[in-house]
Write an enzyme that holds these catalytic residues in place. Structure first.
Site, short mmCIF file in Angstrom:
data_model
loop_
_atom_site.label_atom_id
_atom_site.label_comp_id
_atom_site.label_asym_id
_atom_site.label_seq_id
_atom_site.Cartn_x
_atom_site.Cartn_y
_atom_site.Cartn_z
N GLN A 121 0.85 -1.20 0.00
CA GLN A 121 0.00 0.00 0.00
C GLN A 121 0.89 1.25 0.00
O GLN A 121 1.60 1.49 0.98
CB GLN A 121 -0.87 -0.02 1.27
CG GLN A 121 -1.77 1.16 1.44
CD GLN A 121 -2.48 1.15 2.80
OE1 GLN A 121 -1.90 0.70 3.78
NE2 GLN A 121 -3.69 1.64 2.86
N GLY A 122 0.84 2.02 -1.06
CA GLY A 122 1.70 3.20 -1.17
C GLY A 122 0.93 4.49 -0.95
O GLY A 122 0.56 5.17 -1.90
N TYR A 123 0.67 4.81 0.31
CA TYR A 123 -0.01 6.06 0.64
C TYR A 123 0.98 7.06 1.26
O TYR A 123 1.16 8.15 0.75
CB TYR A 123 -1.13 5.83 1.67
CG TYR A 123 -2.39 5.13 1.17
CD1 TYR A 123 -2.50 4.63 -0.10
CD2 TYR A 123 -3.48 4.99 2.03
CE1 TYR A 123 -3.67 3.99 -0.52
CE2 TYR A 123 -4.65 4.36 1.62
CZ TYR A 123 -4.74 3.86 0.35
OH TYR A 123 -5.89 3.23 -0.05
N SER A 124 1.62 6.65 2.39
CA SER A 124 2.44 7.62 3.15
C SER A 124 3.66 8.06 2.36
O SER A 124 4.23 7.29 1.59
CB SER A 124 2.91 6.97 4.45
OG SER A 124 1.83 6.48 5.17
N GLU A 239 -10.60 -1.74 5.80
CA GLU A 239 -9.48 -2.06 6.70
C GLU A 239 -9.93 -2.16 8.16
O GLU A 239 -9.38 -2.89 8.95
CB GLU A 239 -8.42 -0.95 6.55
CG GLU A 239 -7.09 -1.30 7.16
CD GLU A 239 -6.04 -0.23 6.86
OE1 GLU A 239 -6.38 0.81 6.26
OE2 GLU A 239 -4.88 -0.46 7.24
N GLU A 370 -3.94 10.24 17.69
CA GLU A 370 -4.40 11.65 17.66
C GLU A 370 -5.43 11.84 16.54
O GLU A 370 -6.44 12.52 16.72
CB GLU A 370 -3.21 12.61 17.44
CG GLU A 370 -2.26 12.71 18.63
CD GLU A 370 -1.31 11.52 18.77
OE1 GLU A 370 -1.18 10.73 17.80
OE2 GLU A 370 -0.71 11.36 19.84
C1 LIG Z 1 4.08 -0.51 11.39
C2 LIG Z 1 3.69 0.49 10.35
C3 LIG Z 1 3.33 0.06 9.08
C4 LIG Z 1 2.96 0.99 8.11
N1 LIG Z 1 2.64 0.54 6.85
C5 LIG Z 1 2.30 1.43 5.89
C6 LIG Z 1 2.02 1.00 4.56
O1 LIG Z 1 2.08 -0.19 4.24
N2 LIG Z 1 1.70 1.93 3.64
C7 LIG Z 1 1.61 3.26 3.93
O2 LIG Z 1 1.27 4.04 3.07
N3 LIG Z 1 1.90 3.71 5.19
C8 LIG Z 1 2.25 2.83 6.17
N4 LIG Z 1 2.56 3.27 7.44
C9 LIG Z 1 2.60 4.72 7.71
C10 LIG Z 1 1.47 5.21 8.57
O3 LIG Z 1 0.26 5.21 7.86
C11 LIG Z 1 1.88 6.62 9.05
O4 LIG Z 1 3.03 6.46 9.86
C12 LIG Z 1 0.78 7.29 9.84
O5 LIG Z 1 -0.29 7.60 9.00
C13 LIG Z 1 1.30 8.58 10.51
O6 LIG Z 1 1.92 9.39 9.57
P1 LIG Z 1 3.39 9.97 9.83
O7 LIG Z 1 4.26 8.85 10.28
O8 LIG Z 1 3.81 10.73 8.63
O9 LIG Z 1 3.24 10.95 11.06
P2 LIG Z 1 2.74 12.46 11.00
O10 LIG Z 1 1.50 12.56 10.21
O11 LIG Z 1 3.90 13.32 10.59
O12 LIG Z 1 2.39 12.73 12.52
C14 LIG Z 1 3.39 13.01 13.49
C15 LIG Z 1 2.67 13.21 14.82
O13 LIG Z 1 1.78 14.35 14.72
C16 LIG Z 1 0.45 13.96 15.05
N5 LIG Z 1 -0.48 14.66 14.16
C17 LIG Z 1 -0.41 14.78 12.82
N6 LIG Z 1 -1.48 15.46 12.34
C18 LIG Z 1 -2.25 15.77 13.42
C19 LIG Z 1 -3.49 16.44 13.57
N7 LIG Z 1 -4.13 16.94 12.52
N8 LIG Z 1 -4.01 16.54 14.83
C20 LIG Z 1 -3.35 16.03 15.90
N9 LIG Z 1 -2.15 15.38 15.81
C21 LIG Z 1 -1.62 15.24 14.59
C22 LIG Z 1 0.40 12.46 14.77
O14 LIG Z 1 -0.62 11.84 15.52
C23 LIG Z 1 1.79 12.02 15.21
O15 LIG Z 1 1.84 11.86 16.60
C24 LIG Z 1 2.94 2.36 8.42
C25 LIG Z 1 3.30 2.80 9.70
C26 LIG Z 1 3.68 1.88 10.66
C27 LIG Z 1 4.07 2.36 12.03
#
Ligand SMILES: Cc1cc2nc3c(=O)[nH]c(=O)nc-3n(C[C@H](O)[C@H](O)[C@H](O)COP(=O)(O)OP(=O)(O)OC[C@H]3O[C@@H](n4cnc5c(N)ncnc54)[C@H](O)[C@@H]3O)c2cc1C
Length: 391
Positions: A121-124, A239, A370
């Site tokens: 899944q390529g979202y992040s 999901e 969050e």
């Molecule tokens: C084990 C694991 C597997 C994963 N697998 C995939 C995958 O297969 N494909 C994929 O696409 N992604 C994947 N991810 C990524 C995951 O979806 C992201 O890590 C997650 O959505 C958070 O994004 P970020 O890491 O960029 O954190 P950020 O969005 O940068 O957030 C950083 C911090 O700020 C807080 N924050 C951000 N915005 C807000 C807001 N509006 N209000 C309050 N707090 C906020 C967050 O809660 C967090 O604490 C995976 C992550 C993990 C840990």
């Protein structure tokens, strides 16, 4: 083949025998390895026990959703591993069945079903996790399709995957969730680079994925170009539904293990009372999670989406699982870190440290705590909207 009459009884007998065969080849501690999960996917497929609700023309059995839910619970209770293509089964397959063209379904569903074509899944992206609408990966229209440039991160199983379902920006200069498309990208194409990310458990299940002028032919966008946000939101609902069940069963098992660990721990009476109170709080939380998952699954079985209940379930489950493992490590003390060889008063299974470390990711993956709180605050409590998330 397991007949539809007495399905669950027959499936139970088959699962027990098949898992015994699987475990003879892959010991329990390694049941999360890709090899074991690949073998399990194949075994389920050969027994026609995968894709239970899909239409017959795509290799499914058209069983009711309630049967699929019961089957997943059975698998979880017997500690079956997740089939290798569980991401595709949980998120992509129902989305493909709903939005895909007949040609897309015919091309992709067979490989999802038998696990021969693993998906990621390529979202992040490095700057885009919680706020998915700011995706920067771009696809430029070409006469024969698209040219994709950009970078994804934390992509689970990208190093194993043949395909990636990705959110990409197909309309130049578009903002936020407008102009995104849900694209199906061949990971073997020229210009795709996968770089593993090592986790604190020592494993490397996640990756950074770079797309450099990757050619994607016509017919690899699900729905219309520009409709990606709507499709990704629909996919997210899947999901939170059926595929959440195994996690709840796993948490219930982990709670029982914690209760057993507490019973064995050599503690002074006052210390025991403190730990016992915390474990009871966790048992209460697990009961609430069970009620909530049952409610979510009743909604799903009747054709509804989990909605706000899904967000609450994810939040409660991930935070409780973290606390269960924190409590387990606290009980074990240094033995949790040193493992069975520590010479501690009682042995800590090697898996304790792994699960404790792993549980730290649960409040991040698939939407952070969050973000779940924002959703609950806005949709359930009517609090003002987070402007960044709704731009
Ligand atoms: C084990 C694991 C597997 C994963 N697998 C995939 C995958 O297969 N494909 C994929 O696409 N992604 C994947 N991810 C990524 C995951 O979806 C992201 O890590 C997650 O959505 C958070 O994004 P970020 O890491 O960029 O954190 P950020 O969005 O940068 O957030 C950083 C911090 O700020 C807080 N924050 C951000 N915005 C807000 C807001 N509006 N209000 C309050 N707090 C906020 C967050 O809660 C967090 O604490 C995976 C992550 C993990 C840990």
């Amino acid at each position: 083949m397991i007949r539809t009459e007495n399905f669950l009884e027959d499936a139970d007998a088959w699962l027990r025998a098949a898992l015994a065969r699987l475990r003879a080849r892959y010991p329990d501690t390694a049941s999360h390895t890709p090899e074991c999960r690949q073998a399990w996917n194949r075994m389920l497929c050969e027994a026609d026990l995968i894709a239970l609700t899909w239409p017959r023309e795509y290799g499914g059995r058209e069983l009711p959703t309630a049967t699929l839910i019961a089957f997943h619970e059975l698998c979880a209770r017997l500690h079956a591993p997740q089939p290798i293509n569980s991401i595709a089964h949980a998120i992509l397959a129902p989305t493909l069945l709903r939005f895909g063209t007949p040609a897309q379904k015919a091309l992709f569903l067979p490989g999802i079903r038998d696990g021969s074509e693993i998906w990621c899944q390529g979202y992040s992206e490095p700057q885009t996790g919680s706020d998915l609408s700011s995706v920067r990966t771009r696809a430029r229209a070409e006469p024969a399709g698209w040219l994709v440039d950009g970078r994804k991160i934390w992509t689970t199983q990208a190093h194993l995957a043949k395909w990636c379902f990705a959110l990409v920006r197909t309309e130049p200069d578009s903002q936020a969730h407008r102009g995104l498309s849900f694209m199906l990208i061949d990971m073997r194409a020229h210009g795709v680079r996968v770089e593993p990310i090592r986790q604190m458990t020592g494993e490397a299940d996640y990756n950074e994925v770079l797309f450099e002028a990757v050619a994607v032919p016509e017919g690899r966008i699900l729905g219309e170009p520009g409709e990606g946000w709507r499709i990704a939101m629909a996919a997210a609902e899947y999901e939170r539904g059926i595929y959440f069940m195994p996690r709840v069963v796993q948490l219930e098992d982990e709670l029982r293990e914690l209760e057993a660990a507490l019973a064995q721990a050599p503690l002074a009476p006052d210390e025991r009372a403190v730990h016992a109170r915390r474990v009871q709080d966790l048992a209460d939380a697990c009961q609430v999670i069970r009620w909530r998952v049952d409610r979510v699954l009743r909604q799903v079985a009747s054709g509804d989406t989990p909605g706000i209940d899904g967000a609450m379930l994810k939040l409660m489950w991930s935070e409780t699982r973290q606390q269960v493992w924190e409590q387990r490590v606290e009980l074990l003390g240094e033995a949790a870190i040193l493992g069975p060889q520590a010479g501690a008063p009682y042995a800590a299974p090697a898996s304790v440290l792994r699960e404790f470390l792993w549980s730290r990711a649960e409040t991040i993956v698939a939407g952070t705590s969050e973000i779940q709180r924002n959703i609950v605050g806005e949709r359930l409590l009517g609090l003002p909207k987070d402007r960044k998330q709704h731009a």
